[in-house]
Motif scaffolding. Structure first.
Motif, PDB file in Angstrom:
ATOM      1  N   TYR A  33       0.806  -1.211   0.000  1.00  0.00           N
ATOM      2  CA  TYR A  33       0.000   0.000   0.000  1.00  0.00           C
ATOM      3  C   TYR A  33       0.845   1.270   0.000  1.00  0.00           C
ATOM      4  O   TYR A  33       0.315   2.364   0.006  1.00  0.00           O
ATOM      5  N   TYR A  34       2.172   1.143   0.071  1.00  0.00           N
ATOM      6  CA  TYR A  34       3.067   2.289   0.012  1.00  0.00           C
ATOM      7  C   TYR A  34       4.441   1.837  -0.454  1.00  0.00           C
ATOM      8  O   TYR A  34       4.754   0.648  -0.437  1.00  0.00           O
ATOM      9  N   LYS A  52      -6.717   1.672   6.570  1.00  0.00           N
ATOM     10  CA  LYS A  52      -7.827   0.943   7.184  1.00  0.00           C
ATOM     11  C   LYS A  52      -8.176  -0.317   6.395  1.00  0.00           C
ATOM     12  O   LYS A  52      -8.430  -1.368   6.971  1.00  0.00           O
ATOM     13  N   GLN A  53      -8.156  -0.222   5.050  1.00  0.00           N
ATOM     14  CA  GLN A  53      -8.542  -1.377   4.243  1.00  0.00           C
ATOM     15  C   GLN A  53      -7.553  -2.533   4.404  1.00  0.00           C
ATOM     16  O   GLN A  53      -7.938  -3.697   4.379  1.00  0.00           O
ATOM     17  N   LEU A  59      -7.200  -8.650   9.394  1.00  0.00           N
ATOM     18  CA  LEU A  59      -8.035  -9.218  10.444  1.00  0.00           C
ATOM     19  C   LEU A  59      -8.857 -10.387   9.917  1.00  0.00           C
ATOM     20  O   LEU A  59      -9.060 -11.385  10.607  1.00  0.00           O
ATOM     21  N   ARG A  60      -9.346 -10.275   8.680  1.00  0.00           N
ATOM     22  CA  ARG A  60     -10.128 -11.367   8.072  1.00  0.00           C
ATOM     23  C   ARG A  60      -9.246 -12.530   7.630  1.00  0.00           C
ATOM     24  O   ARG A  60      -9.700 -13.664   7.592  1.00  0.00           O
TER      25      ARG A  60
END
Length: 75
Positions: A33-34, A52-53, A59-60
């Motif tokens: 993501y970065y 957040k995504q 977590l899932r």
């Protein structure tokens, strides 16, 4: 086909870089993501907060440690 996205670029201490300096060589590390842009001799000291995504995805889908013999542990 994946759409190209503009990823934020951070330095070794987690600060967002608005633009790269001209004439400086960077080593880029893709973190999903970065991107981390490290100058010669720099190391990644602080990792920026995950979006957040990505937290929701982790977590899932917890990371599993795969072992021979079928005994798996969630890290």
């Amino acid at each position: 086909m994946l759409k190209p996205t503009k990823l934020p670029i951070v330095n070794g201490i987690g600060e967002l870089l608005p633009q790269l300096e001209k004439g400086v060589r960077y080593t880029f590390v893709d973190r999903g993501y970065y991107l981390v842009a490290l100058r010669a001799g720099e190391t990644e000291e602080v990792k920026p907060e995950l979006p957040k995504q990505e937290w929701e995805y982790r977590l899932r889908n917890p990371i599993k440690e795969w072992q021979l013999g079928g005994h798996h542990e969630v890290l």
